[in-house]
Design an enzyme around this catalytic site. Structure first.
Site, PDB file in Angstrom:
ATOM      1  N   ASP A   1     -10.627 -11.168  13.996  1.00 41.17           N
ATOM      2  CA  ASP A   1     -11.308 -10.219  13.114  1.00 41.17           C
ATOM      3  C   ASP A   1     -11.189  -8.826  13.717  1.00 41.17           C
ATOM      4  OD1 ASP A   1     -13.491  -9.736  14.961  1.00 41.17           O
ATOM      5  OD2 ASP A   1     -14.391 -11.620  14.307  1.00 41.17           O
TER       6      ASP A   1
ATOM      7  N   ARG B   1     -12.145 -16.372   9.381  1.00 41.60           N
ATOM      8  CA  ARG B   1     -11.282 -15.428  10.110  1.00 41.60           C
ATOM      9  C   ARG B   1      -9.960 -16.075  10.518  1.00 41.60           C
ATOM     10  NH1 ARG B   1     -13.451 -15.956  15.766  1.00 41.60           N
ATOM     11  NH2 ARG B   1     -15.369 -17.160  15.520  1.00 41.60           N
TER      12      ARG B   1
ATOM     13  N   ASP C   1     -21.538 -15.410  11.927  1.00 41.04           N
ATOM     14  CA  ASP C   1     -21.199 -14.492  13.019  1.00 41.04           C
ATOM     15  C   ASP C   1     -21.983 -13.194  12.871  1.00 41.04           C
ATOM     16  OD1 ASP C   1     -19.397 -16.255  14.092  1.00 41.04           O
ATOM     17  OD2 ASP C   1     -17.622 -15.320  13.212  1.00 41.04           O
TER      18      ASP C   1
ATOM     19  N   TYR D   1     -17.695 -17.529   0.361  1.00 42.45           N
ATOM     20  CA  TYR D   1     -17.668 -16.247   1.055  1.00 42.45           C
ATOM     21  C   TYR D   1     -16.819 -15.249   0.282  1.00 42.45           C
ATOM     22  CZ  TYR D   1     -18.940 -19.063   5.205  1.00 42.45           C
ATOM     23  OH  TYR D   1     -19.550 -19.925   6.090  1.00 42.45           O
TER      24      TYR D   1
END
Length: 297
Positions: free
Chosen positions: A81, A179, A39, A67
């Site tokens: 988010d 997310r 993203d 991540y």
């Protein structure tokens, strides 16, 4: 022509396709593809495949990813988010023990409902297009695997310490929405949550240690010198070196090959007599068949 894999440390606000467009100009090569979308708000490891290496993209997107994510508690947004519209804010009374306890059900094989703000298609339209038009459609849960999920002691380098924000290391399968994971953890805690930051630290077997920034790539006297060879994408497969020009010719012609000895069933990196990487192949018994070839025709 350049062939290989460049690991970009993607900056914020750039899409993965923006990076590919930039690299087409740097390498003067049209054949460029990336190994897993990030993203715009996310940073970190983006493997980009150049030239004939683009044939490996389909394998790169299948692997595990890691991540570091910021989890801001007490806020629920329409995008899951903190770039999205705030739908609800709630008081937070969560300590580390409570957070650790809430993480347990999210480890292993889980089901995720994909967010409306995603590129998944429904009746030919991407979900985020429907979401922007004010529509919400039913999404079916999808199986993903969370191989590792842990709370970090402190904000990692590059992350800003914020109130009611925790930092998680997530190791997961293809198709996982981090997310959504943050949103669901917030729901489990009762206070809501949203992802406040995301940095990918590993993808397709490549790590941040191997990544270069766009600025470093642009400043390099020879950008092609920073490319990793395409066979690095298959470093977890054993190597198989062909012993004769006749065997190599069969592989180059896409013909199944009978090996003099059976090395064991599975996938192999196959090399010619001069150690040129030729193909990703499969062995069953003593029969070798090509999955995908990578030599220049």
């Amino acid at each position: 022509m350049p062939n290989g894999v460049i690991i970009i440390d993607k900056p914020q606000e750039w899409t993965s396709m923006d990076i590919c467009a930039k690299l087409r100009g740097i390498f003067h090569e049209k054949r460029i593809g990336h190994g897993g979308t990030l993203d715009p708000m996310a940073t970190g490891v983006l493997p980009v495949f150049v030239g004939r290496a683009t044939r490996a993209v389909e394998f790169a997107t299948e692997g595990k990813k890691e991540y570091i994510a910021g989890l801001k508690l007490g806020v629920i947004t329409n995008t899951q988010d903190t770039t999205g519209q705030v739908l609800e804010q709630r008081p937070v009374q969560v300590d580390r023990a409570a957070l650790e306890g809430a993480l347990a059900p999210f480890r292993g094989d889980i089901l995720q409902i994909p967010p409306m703000y995603s590129a998944i298609k429904r009746d030919g339209k991407k979900l985020y297009e429907l979401a922007r038009a004010g529509k919400e459609v039913e999404r079916h849960p999808r199986p993903v695997t969370i191989y590792g999920l842990e709370v970090l002691e402190e904000a990692p380098a590059g992350f800003h310490r914020e109130a009611d924000t925790w930092y998680l290391r997530v190791r997961c399968s293809k198709g996982t929405y981090v997310r959504t994971l943050c949103h669901d953890i917030g729901q489990a805690l009762g206070c809501g949550g949203a992802m406040s930051a995301l940095r990918r630290t590993e993808a397709a077997g490549y790590t941040l240690d191997q990544a270069v920034t766009l600025e470093e790539l642009q400043a390099a006297p020879d950008p092609a010198a920073l490319l990793h060879p395409v066979d690095s994408c298959f470093a977890d497969r054993p190597m198989l070196l062909l012993k004769s020009p006749q065997a190599e010719k069969k592989v180059r012609n896409g013909v199944a090959l009978t090996l003099p000895e059976a090395p064991g069933d599975g996938e192999y990196r196959v090399y010619g007599v001069d150690r040129e990487f030729l193909a990703l192949s499969r062995v069953e018994g003593n029969k070798l068949t090509t999955i995908k070839s990578f030599f220049e025709v």
